[in-house]
Design a protein around this motif. Structure first.
Motif, PDB file in Angstrom:
ATOM      1  N   ALA A  46       0.797  -1.222   0.000  1.00  7.82           N
ATOM      2  CA  ALA A  46       0.000   0.000   0.000  1.00  7.82           C
ATOM      3  C   ALA A  46       0.832   1.275   0.000  1.00  7.82           C
ATOM      4  CB  ALA A  46      -0.946  -0.004   1.202  1.00  7.82           C
ATOM      5  N   GLY A  47       2.141   1.168   0.198  1.00  5.05           N
ATOM      6  CA  GLY A  47       3.009   2.337   0.061  1.00  5.05           C
ATOM      7  C   GLY A  47       2.689   3.435   1.049  1.00  5.05           C
ATOM      8  N   SER A  48       2.436   4.632   0.547  1.00  5.10           N
ATOM      9  CA  SER A  48       2.234   5.788   1.419  1.00  5.10           C
ATOM     10  C   SER A  48       0.937   5.710   2.210  1.00  5.10           C
ATOM     11  CB  SER A  48       2.241   7.075   0.587  1.00  5.10           C
ATOM     12  OG  SER A  48       1.083   7.141  -0.228  1.00  5.10           O
ATOM     13  N   GLY A  49      -0.074   5.004   1.696  1.00  8.64           N
ATOM     14  CA  GLY A  49      -1.377   4.947   2.340  1.00  8.64           C
ATOM     15  C   GLY A  49      -2.389   5.917   1.765  1.00  8.64           C
ATOM     16  N   GLU A  50      -1.981   6.758   0.843  1.00 11.72           N
ATOM     17  CA  GLU A  50      -2.897   7.732   0.243  1.00 11.72           C
ATOM     18  C   GLU A  50      -4.005   7.058  -0.551  1.00 11.72           C
ATOM     19  OE1 GLU A  50      -0.413  11.458  -1.128  1.00 11.72           O
ATOM     20  OE2 GLU A  50       0.797   9.630  -1.276  1.00 11.72           O
ATOM     21  N   TRP A  64     -11.464  -1.786   4.326  1.00  6.94           N
ATOM     22  CA  TRP A  64     -10.212  -1.718   3.562  1.00  6.94           C
ATOM     23  C   TRP A  64      -9.032  -1.963   4.499  1.00  6.94           C
ATOM     24  CZ3 TRP A  64     -10.569  -0.763  -1.704  1.00  6.94           C
ATOM     25  CH2 TRP A  64      -9.348  -0.713  -2.385  1.00  6.94           C
ATOM     26  N   THR A  65      -8.251  -3.011   4.198  1.00  2.00           N
ATOM     27  CA  THR A  65      -7.075  -3.334   5.001  1.00  2.00           C
ATOM     28  C   THR A  65      -5.814  -3.107   4.173  1.00  2.00           C
ATOM     29  OG1 THR A  65      -8.268  -5.002   6.288  1.00  2.00           O
ATOM     30  CG2 THR A  65      -5.870  -5.109   6.310  1.00  2.00           C
ATOM     31  N   PRO A  66      -5.054  -2.053   4.439  1.00  2.00           N
ATOM     32  CA  PRO A  66      -3.792  -1.828   3.738  1.00  2.00           C
ATOM     33  C   PRO A  66      -2.676  -2.660   4.360  1.00  2.00           C
ATOM     34  CG  PRO A  66      -4.206  -0.017   5.233  1.00  2.00           C
ATOM     35  CD  PRO A  66      -5.371  -0.964   5.379  1.00  2.00           C
ATOM     36  N   SER A  67      -1.714  -3.050   3.534  1.00  2.00           N
ATOM     37  CA  SER A  67      -0.581  -3.826   4.043  1.00  2.00           C
ATOM     38  C   SER A  67       0.695  -3.389   3.344  1.00  2.00           C
ATOM     39  CB  SER A  67      -0.810  -5.327   3.804  1.00  2.00           C
ATOM     40  OG  SER A  67      -0.701  -5.652   2.431  1.00  2.00           O
ATOM     41  N   ASP A  68       1.798  -3.582   4.022  1.00  2.00           N
ATOM     42  CA  ASP A  68       3.101  -3.313   3.422  1.00  2.00           C
ATOM     43  C   ASP A  68       4.182  -3.945   4.301  1.00  2.00           C
ATOM     44  OD1 ASP A  68       3.939  -1.015   1.120  1.00  2.00           O
ATOM     45  OD2 ASP A  68       5.557  -1.773   2.392  1.00  2.00           O
ATOM     46  N   ILE A  77       1.149   4.986   6.298  1.00  2.00           N
ATOM     47  CA  ILE A  77      -0.258   4.579   6.187  1.00  2.00           C
ATOM     48  C   ILE A  77      -1.008   4.940   7.464  1.00  2.00           C
ATOM     49  CG2 ILE A  77      -1.815   2.606   5.940  1.00  2.00           C
ATOM     50  CD1 ILE A  77       0.508   1.218   4.386  1.00  2.00           C
ATOM     51  N   ALA A  78      -0.395   4.645   8.604  1.00  2.00           N
ATOM     52  CA  ALA A  78      -1.039   4.934   9.885  1.00  2.00           C
ATOM     53  C   ALA A  78      -1.266   6.432  10.063  1.00  2.00           C
ATOM     54  CB  ALA A  78      -0.199   4.375  11.027  1.00  2.00           C
ATOM     55  N   ALA A  79      -0.318   7.249   9.600  1.00  2.00           N
ATOM     56  CA  ALA A  79      -0.469   8.694   9.719  1.00  2.00           C
ATOM     57  C   ALA A  79      -1.639   9.203   8.888  1.00  2.00           C
ATOM     58  CB  ALA A  79       0.826   9.391   9.288  1.00  2.00           C
ATOM     59  N   TRP A  80      -1.716   8.742   7.639  1.00  2.41           N
ATOM     60  CA  TRP A  80      -2.828   9.153   6.773  1.00  2.41           C
ATOM     61  C   TRP A  80      -4.157   8.639   7.317  1.00  2.41           C
ATOM     62  CZ3 TRP A  80      -2.699  12.759   3.177  1.00  2.41           C
ATOM     63  CH2 TRP A  80      -1.476  13.078   2.557  1.00  2.41           C
ATOM     64  N   ALA A  84      -7.476  10.740   8.650  1.00  2.00           N
ATOM     65  CA  ALA A  84      -8.769  10.573   7.982  1.00  2.00           C
ATOM     66  C   ALA A  84      -9.856  10.125   8.949  1.00  2.00           C
ATOM     67  CB  ALA A  84      -8.636   9.575   6.838  1.00  2.00           C
ATOM     68  N   GLY A  85      -9.505   9.268   9.912  1.00  2.00           N
ATOM     69  CA  GLY A  85     -10.471   8.803  10.896  1.00  2.00           C
ATOM     70  C   GLY A  85     -11.638   8.029  10.308  1.00  2.00           C
ATOM     71  N   LEU A  86     -11.381   7.168   9.350  1.00  2.00           N
ATOM     72  CA  LEU A  86     -12.442   6.423   8.672  1.00  2.00           C
ATOM     73  C   LEU A  86     -12.754   5.125   9.406  1.00  2.00           C
ATOM     74  CD1 LEU A  86     -11.090   6.854   5.034  1.00  2.00           C
ATOM     75  CD2 LEU A  86     -13.001   8.097   6.066  1.00  2.00           C
ATOM     76  N   PRO A  87     -14.016   4.836   9.671  1.00  2.00           N
ATOM     77  CA  PRO A  87     -14.349   3.610  10.405  1.00  2.00           C
ATOM     78  C   PRO A  87     -14.097   2.335   9.614  1.00  2.00           C
ATOM     79  CG  PRO A  87     -16.353   4.698   9.642  1.00  2.00           C
ATOM     80  CD  PRO A  87     -15.220   5.643   9.377  1.00  2.00           C
ATOM     81  N   ASN A  88     -14.046   2.434   8.298  1.00  2.00           N
ATOM     82  CA  ASN A  88     -13.858   1.239   7.460  1.00  2.00           C
ATOM     83  C   ASN A  88     -12.420   1.058   6.988  1.00  2.00           C
ATOM     84  OD1 ASN A  88     -14.177   3.563   5.772  1.00  2.00           O
ATOM     85  ND2 ASN A  88     -14.569   2.218   4.015  1.00  2.00           N
ATOM     86  N   LEU A  89     -11.496   1.891   7.473  1.00  2.00           N
ATOM     87  CA  LEU A  89     -10.078   1.758   7.113  1.00  2.00           C
ATOM     88  C   LEU A  89      -9.338   1.138   8.289  1.00  2.00           C
ATOM     89  CD1 LEU A  89      -7.732   2.192   5.197  1.00  2.00           C
ATOM     90  CD2 LEU A  89      -7.576   4.567   6.015  1.00  2.00           C
ATOM     91  N   CYS A  90      -8.871  -0.080   8.085  1.00  2.00           N
ATOM     92  CA  CYS A  90      -8.214  -0.831   9.156  1.00  2.00           C
ATOM     93  C   CYS A  90      -6.756  -0.410   9.308  1.00  2.00           C
ATOM     94  CB  CYS A  90      -8.291  -2.327   8.861  1.00  2.00           C
ATOM     95  SG  CYS A  90      -9.977  -2.946   8.667  1.00  2.00           S
ATOM     96  N   ALA A  91      -6.173  -0.759  10.427  1.00  2.00           N
ATOM     97  CA  ALA A  91      -4.757  -0.481  10.660  1.00  2.00           C
ATOM     98  C   ALA A  91      -3.906  -1.276   9.670  1.00  2.00           C
ATOM     99  CB  ALA A  91      -4.389  -0.853  12.085  1.00  2.00           C
TER     100      ALA A  91
END
Length: 210
Positions: A46-50, A64-68, A77-80, A84-91
């Motif tokens: 997922a790179g930068s997380g943008e 949505w689960t980003p990985s890297d 990714i964690a910073a972005w 954003a504070g999105l409930p559907n964006l996982c750590a």
């Protein structure tokens, strides 16, 4: 495995890639048309997380689960995600396609992989396909974005120069043959369903788990 290309730091503590601003809209258009309305999506490299923030924002029914594998990338990714504070964006998770012990169990409705295949060794593509074959539900989507070589299609000068620069950085990198990627996917029970031309001589390749 390295997955994050050169980026500029942002004041928010994340990282920012100029390519993201250019390709997010076109990629999202394809994903919106082919992803289910609900389910779990795993983003590989997922790179930068943008991208993860943009897609989770636009597709609120999907978890949505980003990985890297890169700690630097996961911090971005964690910073972005935190901003954003999105409930559907996982750590972000520390998934490396070269290390099966790091693979999550699934099943997933979709796997999305943007600009990894050419900036990684071929063994990473093998790992990606094995992960998709194991982790996707039947009918699940594997969506790939990036530049490819294609038989009977002249290579754009910009892609030829990009390929040369990649191989100069690492001989194991470089644009992959689309037919070789399709054949590898077929071995993992992934049927090639669609080729979509994208801006700047990129492609979206879509596969379904059979």
């Amino acid at each position: 495995m390295q997955t994050m290309d050169a980026m500029d730091a942002t004041p928010a503590g994340g990282r920012s890639s100029p390519a993201v601003a250019r390709n997010t809209g076109p990629i999202l258009e394809v994903l919106r048309a082919h992803l289910p309305h609900r389910g779990v999506v795993l983003e590989i490299a997922a790179g930068s997380g943008e991208h993860a923030v943009a897609f989770a924002t636009a597709l609120p029914g999907l978890d949505w689960t980003p990985s890297d594998p890169s700690a630097e990338a996961r911090a971005s990714i964690a910073a972005w995600a935190g901003a954003a504070g999105l409930p559907n964006l996982c750590a972000p998770i520390a998934l490396d396609v070269l290390d099966t012990a790091s693979w999550p169990d699934g099943p997933f409705q979709a796997l999305v992989c943007i600009n990894m295949i050419h900036i990684s060794p071929w063994t990473a593509t093998e790992g990606l396909m094995a992960l998709a074959g194991r982790g996707l539900r039947p009918g699940g989507l594997l969506a790939l974005y990036g530049p490819y070589r294609e038989a009977n299609v002249p290579l754009a000068p910009s892609n030829a120069a990009f390929d040369e620069s990649l191989r100069a950085r690492d001989p194991a990198w470089g644009l992959r043959d689309r037919d070789a990627v399709v054949a590898l996917a077929r071995d993992e029970r992934l049927a090639f369903t669609m080729r979509i031309e994208m801006p700047s001589n990129n492609l979206m390749l879509l596969f379904r788990r059979v």
